[in-house]
Design a protein around this motif. Structure first.
Motif, PDB file in Angstrom:
ATOM      1  N   GLN A 289       5.694   7.555   3.665  1.00  0.00           N
ATOM      2  CA  GLN A 289       4.539   8.351   4.082  1.00  0.00           C
ATOM      3  C   GLN A 289       4.160   9.368   3.004  1.00  0.00           C
ATOM      4  O   GLN A 289       2.971   9.616   2.772  1.00  0.00           O
ATOM      5  N   GLY A 290       5.150   9.931   2.359  1.00  0.00           N
ATOM      6  CA  GLY A 290       4.889  10.951   1.352  1.00  0.00           C
ATOM      7  C   GLY A 290       4.296  10.403   0.069  1.00  0.00           C
ATOM      8  O   GLY A 290       3.388  11.005  -0.509  1.00  0.00           O
ATOM      9  N   PHE A 291       4.812   9.249  -0.377  1.00  0.00           N
ATOM     10  CA  PHE A 291       4.371   8.698  -1.660  1.00  0.00           C
ATOM     11  C   PHE A 291       3.373   7.550  -1.496  1.00  0.00           C
ATOM     12  O   PHE A 291       2.849   7.057  -2.504  1.00  0.00           O
ATOM     13  N   GLU A 292       3.159   7.106  -0.245  1.00  0.00           N
ATOM     14  CA  GLU A 292       2.289   5.963   0.038  1.00  0.00           C
ATOM     15  C   GLU A 292       2.757   4.779  -0.805  1.00  0.00           C
ATOM     16  O   GLU A 292       3.941   4.487  -0.857  1.00  0.00           O
ATOM     17  N   GLN A 293       1.852   4.097  -1.496  1.00  0.00           N
ATOM     18  CA  GLN A 293       2.250   2.913  -2.272  1.00  0.00           C
ATOM     19  C   GLN A 293       2.356   3.185  -3.773  1.00  0.00           C
ATOM     20  O   GLN A 293       2.403   2.258  -4.579  1.00  0.00           O
TER      21      GLN A 293
END
Length: 432
Positions: A289-293
């Motif tokens: 969630q924090g870094f996404e992809q």
């Protein structure tokens, strides 16, 4: 365990261009060991005392990890790499270090983003990421093999007494109070950590700030290769980072390595550490969630540790013939990985100044010399401390106007000419 002990501790071990003056170093972690090796490079003998027992390691056993060191990883700046090259140690470290070619900076849920690329900045790399266990092992092996370094482990410092021409350090081993021993030398350098016992014995106060946060630090695996990219991400909780690491079986600077291992730093409020330490699935989901992809899919997590974040600054770094160095002098927030690199620049400058003193035939513990060192390092230290605090507080401020301003600043940083080279130079530790 005492290694290479000299019965006459006021005399240095015989070596070409050796000085008969000696340095006592309290604290045998990364900074203490590095400082001893820097001194030895200049032909200056030292005795290093470490409160932990050193592990027994063999130069031929590349798999061994130093059990007394934690699972953290360290981002070595370009300047720190140069320092290790200068003392001939980088060839030993390089196989377990992974270079940083690109740095991506962004804020979670916002439009601001920037990128630094080594080709654009015309540098070999922005630095290297290395496992603390490997760094500690190689530093310890180098110190054990260096005749100018005497190692005493299991040593608890209990008193420091200063004289006109020397300093005396009293210690016992493994807490055996009846077995007190003393060492005397020209100067004492304390590298014994944030809660430095030497600093306390010298009655040096500290200025402390509790960030109210903990850093969750460990190693993760992603399905996307890191391609030597460091990702700095700012969230409402604080600055986050994913850094490239070596493969388990390879050279971190080998063009053919796959590169799916990454060092991760996740910041959380104090009191929330357990859920990230004990639940792999929750930790991986939170990272996603924090870094996404940006780093791909987080698919595995290794052992992790939690470290409370507190800024601790010594009120003084020199008292008479004693110098406070490393985390004993300045413990900083880990944002941008500046702390250890600042310590290495301190150690390098002091070793050089002592070498000049030796060549002149002067006292390396001279108070005026040590005070000149403290003054010489103030500008670099203050700049790094201000930068770390500005980033931490600036990117956690929830005011919408402040958030807009910092994202505009990120875009400007990415687009405007001449700004990136200046910031990159400071980040690499090449201008102090």
């Amino acid at each position: 365990m005492m290694q290479k002990t000299d019965s006459n501790l006021s005399q240095a071990t015989t070596k070409e261009a050796v000085t008969e003056q000696q340095v006592l170093i309290a604290g045998g972690g990364h900074v203490g060991l590095s400082f001893a090796l820097l001194l030895a490079h200049h032909g200056i003998a030292s005795t290093l005392l470490e409160k932990n027992r050193y592990p027994v390691i063999s130069p031929t056993d590349d798999r061994t990890r130093s059990h007394y060191l934690d699972s953290r990883n360290t981002a070595l700046s370009r300047r720190t790499v140069q320092i290790y090259q200068e003392i001939g140690l980088w060839d030993e470290l390089q196989s377990h270090a992974c270079r940083i070619d690109t740095v991506q900076i962004s804020e979670q849920g916002s439009f601001g983003r920037a990128q630094l690329n080594k080709a654009e900045e015309k540098v070999e790399s922005f630095g290297q990421v290395i496992e603390n266990a490997w760094l500690g092992r190689k530093l310890l092996l180098a110190a054990q093999q260096e005749p100018l370094i005497t190692l005493i482990d299991g040593a608890n410092v209990i008193a420091v007494e200063q004289h006109v021409n020397s300093v005396t350090l009293s210690f016992n081993q493994d807490g055996e109070e009846q077995n007190e021993q003393q060492l005397q030398a020209s100067v004492l350098v304390a590298c014994d950590g944030r809660d430095s016992s030497v600093r306390q014995l010298l009655d040096i106060g500290t200025t402390t700030y509790d960030y109210g946060q903990s850093a969750i630090v460990g190693v993760v695996e992603t399905d996307k290769p890191h391609l030597h990219t460091a990702i700095e991400r700012f969230s409402p909780a604080g600055p986050l980072a994913v850094l490239p690491l070596t493969d388990p079986e390879g050279d971190g600077n080998d063009a053919h390595q796959e590169g799916y291992r990454r060092s991760v730093v996740w910041i959380c409020p104090k009191g929330e550490e357990t859920q990230y330490l004990e639940d792999d699935a929750h930790f991986l989901t939170t990272l996603q969630q924090g870094f996404e992809q940006r780093a791909g899919t987080f698919r595995a997590a290794g052992r992790r540790g939690a470290y409370p974040l507190t800024r601790v600054l010594a009120d003084r770094q020199v008292v008479g013939r004693c110098v406070i160095m490393g985390n004993a002098a300045h413990t900083l927030h880990p944002v941008a990985g500046q702390g250890f690199n600042l310590c290495m620049r301190d150690a390098h400058v002091l070793a050089q100044m002592m070498n000049v003193q030796v060549l002149r035939g002067d006292d390396i513990g001279n108070t005026q010399l040590l005070q000149r060192y403290e003054k010489a390092r103030k500008a670099d230290q203050k700049r790094v401390i201000r930068f770390c605090d500005a980033v931490v507080h600036g990117f956690t401020h929830t005011n919408p106007a402040v958030k807009l301003a910092r994202n505009v600043a990120l875009v400007a940083f990415d687009k405007l000419p001449n700004i990136k080279p200046l910031v990159a130079t400071y980040a690499m530790g090449l201008k102090s």
